[in-house]
Design an enzyme around this catalytic site. Structure first.
Site, PDB file in Angstrom:
ATOM      1  CE  LYS A 146      34.792  31.730  -0.944  1.00  0.00           C
ATOM      2  NZ  LYS A 146      34.915  33.157  -1.265  1.00  0.00           N
ATOM      3  CG  ASP A 171      30.770  37.234   1.965  1.00  0.00           C
ATOM      4  OD1 ASP A 171      30.781  37.604   0.778  1.00  0.00           O
ATOM      5  OD2 ASP A 171      31.558  36.378   2.416  1.00  0.00           O
ATOM      6  CD  GLN A 231      35.998  35.379  -3.958  1.00  0.00           C
ATOM      7  OE1 GLN A 231      35.035  34.796  -3.503  1.00  0.00           O
ATOM      8  NE2 GLN A 231      37.211  35.315  -3.416  1.00  0.00           N
TER       9      GLN A 231
HETATM   10  N1  LIG Z   1      33.044  37.975  -0.624  1.00  0.00           N
HETATM   11  C1  LIG Z   1      34.156  37.373  -0.180  1.00  0.00           C
HETATM   12  N2  LIG Z   1      34.083  36.500   0.850  1.00  0.00           N
HETATM   13  C2  LIG Z   1      35.207  35.858   1.308  1.00  0.00           C
HETATM   14  O1  LIG Z   1      35.140  35.071   2.274  1.00  0.00           O
HETATM   15  C3  LIG Z   1      36.451  36.100   0.648  1.00  0.00           C
HETATM   16  C4  LIG Z   1      36.482  37.024  -0.395  1.00  0.00           C
HETATM   17  N3  LIG Z   1      35.338  37.632  -0.812  1.00  0.00           N
HETATM   18  N4  LIG Z   1      37.650  37.334  -1.010  1.00  0.00           N
HETATM   19  C5  LIG Z   1      38.883  36.707  -0.645  1.00  0.00           C
HETATM   20  C6  LIG Z   1      38.890  36.104   0.719  1.00  0.00           C
HETATM   21  C7  LIG Z   1      39.890  34.982   0.826  1.00  0.00           C
HETATM   22  N5  LIG Z   1      39.080  33.833   1.201  1.00  0.00           N
HETATM   23  C8  LIG Z   1      39.597  32.543   1.310  1.00  0.00           C
HETATM   24  C9  LIG Z   1      38.751  31.457   1.331  1.00  0.00           C
HETATM   25  C10 LIG Z   1      39.261  30.158   1.386  1.00  0.00           C
HETATM   26  C11 LIG Z   1      40.626  29.948   1.400  1.00  0.00           C
HETATM   27  C12 LIG Z   1      41.166  28.573   1.432  1.00  0.00           C
HETATM   28  O2  LIG Z   1      40.413  27.605   1.270  1.00  0.00           O
HETATM   29  N6  LIG Z   1      42.496  28.415   1.625  1.00  0.00           N
HETATM   30  C13 LIG Z   1      43.056  27.067   1.718  1.00  0.00           C
HETATM   31  C14 LIG Z   1      43.785  26.629   0.442  1.00  0.00           C
HETATM   32  C15 LIG Z   1      44.443  27.752  -0.310  1.00  0.00           C
HETATM   33  C16 LIG Z   1      45.101  27.242  -1.626  1.00  0.00           C
HETATM   34  O3  LIG Z   1      45.561  26.080  -1.631  1.00  0.00           O
HETATM   35  O4  LIG Z   1      45.107  28.042  -2.584  1.00  0.00           O
HETATM   36  C17 LIG Z   1      44.019  27.027   2.913  1.00  0.00           C
HETATM   37  O5  LIG Z   1      44.388  28.143   3.370  1.00  0.00           O
HETATM   38  O6  LIG Z   1      44.303  25.936   3.380  1.00  0.00           O
HETATM   39  C18 LIG Z   1      41.478  31.049   1.370  1.00  0.00           C
HETATM   40  C19 LIG Z   1      40.958  32.350   1.326  1.00  0.00           C
HETATM   41  C20 LIG Z   1      37.780  34.182   1.313  1.00  0.00           C
HETATM   42  N7  LIG Z   1      37.598  35.441   0.985  1.00  0.00           N
END
Ligand SMILES: Nc1nc(=O)c2c([nH]1)NC[C@@H]1CN(c3ccc(C(=O)N[C@@H](CCC(=O)O)C(=O)O)cc3)C=[N+]21
Ligand SMILES: NC(=O)C1=CN([C@@H]2O[C@H](COP(=O)(O)OP(=O)(O)OC[C@H]3O[C@@H](n4cnc5c(N)ncnc54)[C@H](OP(=O)(O)O)[C@@H]3O)[C@@H](O)[C@H]2O)C=CC1
Ligand SMILES: [Mg+2]
Length: 285
Positions: free
Chosen positions: A45, A112, A89
Site C-alpha cells: 500500500k 476502508d 490493517q
Molecule cells: N483494513 C484492512 N483493509 C484491507 O483492505 C485489508 C486488510 N485490512 N487486511 C487484509 C486484507 C488483504 N488485502 C490485500 C491487499 C492487497 C493484496 C495484493 O496486493 N495482492 C497481490 C500480491 C500479493 C503478494 O505477492 O503477496 C496479488 O494478489 O496480486 C492482497 C490482499 C487487503 N486487506
C-alpha cells in the site's frame, strides 16, 4: 492491466489537484503486531501511494498494544488535516474488539468503508455510503471494465465476511443482479453455484471451486489468497486462489488470476477512495 490503468488515472488527478489548490491526498495506515502477510500488504500500500503521489503515514504498534493506544493514534489522524484516509490493517490482535477500534475512525476518513454507517448506507436503498470497501469495489470495477453484464444476471458470492463477501453481495444487488450467498453452512453449494452467471469467491480455501461446478461461460472473480507449499518458489510457498484456475479457465468465460487479479485492484480502490476523500474535503472536482 486494469489496476495499472486506474493508478495512472489517479496519478494524473493527484497532480491536477496539487497544482490547482496545493493539496496532496494523505493516507494513514496503522499496523498492530507483525503478521507477515499484513506487513507485506502494508508495504504494497505504501509503495502504491508513492507511485501515484499520495502521501502515506504509517504507525506500527506492538502486538500487545491496548485498544486505547490504537484509538489514540486514530484520533490523532482524525484531527490531522493532511490525512484524508485512515486504514487500520486487519486482523487486529485477538485481545482487541475490531469493531470498537474501527468505530473510532472518522466516517469522513473511513477509506476502508468498514464503518457501520458506511455499511448501513450501502445496505439501504436510496442511500449511498461515503466509501465502498476496497476489495468488493475492486471486484465490481473489474466487471465494469470488462463490460460484464450484471443487471438481471444470477450472481453467487461464496463467503459472507464483513470486509468482502457481505459488501460484495450488496454491491451486486445494487446493480440488479439476483444474488445468492453461499457460506460454510450451505448444503451442496455446487447446486447453487452451477446456475451462476457471475461468481465472487472470498473463502480462503485453496482450489475449492472446481471447474465442474461452473456454468459454461460464467465470469469468476477469485478473491482468495491462499499460500500453498511449493518447492520451486524461493519463498517455499506460492499463492493460489479459492478457484481451480486451470480447470475454471476451460469452462468460464473469464477467471481472475491469483496473484495479479483482485489484489492489485484492492490497492487501486484504496488509492481511489483516498483521492475522493481529499476532493470531498476540499470541494475539488
Ligand atoms: N483494513 C484492512 N483493509 C484491507 O483492505 C485489508 C486488510 N485490512 N487486511 C487484509 C486484507 C488483504 N488485502 C490485500 C491487499 C492487497 C493484496 C495484493 O496486493 N495482492 C497481490 C500480491 C500479493 C503478494 O505477492 O503477496 C496479488 O494478489 O496480486 C492482497 C490482499 C487487503 N486487506
Ligand atoms: N485480494 C484481496 O484484496 C483480499 C483477499 N482476501 C482473501 O479472501 C479470502 C476470504 O477472506 P475474508 O473475506 O476475510 O473471509 P473470512 O476468512 O473472514 O471468512 C471466510 C468466509 O468463507 C466462508 N466459508 C468457509 N468455508 C466455506 C466452504 N467450505 N464453503 C462455503 N463458504 C465457506 C465462511 O463461512 P461462515 O461465514 O459460515 O464462517 C466465511 O463467510 C481469504 O483468502 C483472504 O486472504 C481478503 C481480503 C482482501
Ligand atoms: Mg475475515
Amino acid at each position: 492491466m486494469v489496476a495499472k490503468q486506474i493508478r495512472d488515472e489517479i496519478t494524473a488527478e493527484v497532480l491536477k489537484m496539487k497544482e490547482a489548490i496545493g493539496v496532496v491526498p494523505g493516507l494513514a495506515v496503522i499496523l498492530v503486531g507483525d503478521r507477515k502477510d499484513s506487513v507485506t500488504y502494508v508495504r504494497n500500500k505504501k509503495k502504491a501511494c508513492e507511485s501515484v503521489g499520495i502521501n502515506s503515514f504509517e504507525v506500527r504498534l506492538p502486538e500487545d498494544s491496548t485498544e486505547q493506544e490504537v484509538i489514540k493514534f486514530i484520533s490523532k489522524f482524525n484531527n490531522d488535516p493532511s490525512v484524508h484516509g485512515i486504514l487500520v490493517q486487519l486482523p487486529l490482535p485477538s485481545h482487541m474488539d475490531e469493531q470498537n477500534v474501527l468505530n473510532a475512525v472518522d466516517i469522513e476518513k473511513d477509506v476502508d468503508g468498514f464503518h457501520p454507517l458506511n455499511i448501513g448506507r450501502l445496505a439501504m436503498r436510496g442511500r449511498d455510503p461515503l466509501f465502498v470497501p476496497c476489495t468488493p469495489k475492486g471486484c465490481i470495477e473489474l466487471l465494469h471494465r470488462y463490460a460484464v453484464e450484471i443487471k438481471g444476471k444470477r450472481a453467487v458470492v461464496i463467503g459472507r465476511s464483513n470486509i468482502v463477501g457481505m459488501p460484495a453481495a450488496l454491491l451486486l444487488q445494487r446493480e440488479d443482479a439476483t444474488v445468492s450467498i453461499v457460506h460454510s453452512r450451505t448444503k451442496n453449494p455446487e447446486e447453487i453455484i452451477k446456475h451462476a452467471d457471475i461468481i465472487i469467491s472470498a473463502v480462503g480455501q485453496p482450489n475449492m471451486v472446481r471447474g465442474s461446478w461452473l456454468k459454461p461461460g460464467a465470469v469468476v472473480i477469485d478473491v482468495g489468497i491462499n499460500p500453498v507449499e511449493d518447492a520451486n518458489s524461493p519463498r517455499g510457498y506460492k499463492l493460489v486462489g479459492d478457484v481451480c484456475y486451470e480447470e475454471a479457465c476451460k469452462v468460464a468465460s473469464a477467471v481472475t488470476p491469483v496473484p495479479g487479479g483482485v489484489g492489485p485492484m484492492t490497492i487501486a480502490m484504496l488509492l481511489s477512495n483516498t483521492l475522493s476523500s481529499a476532493k470531498r474535503t476540499h470541494n475539488f472536482q
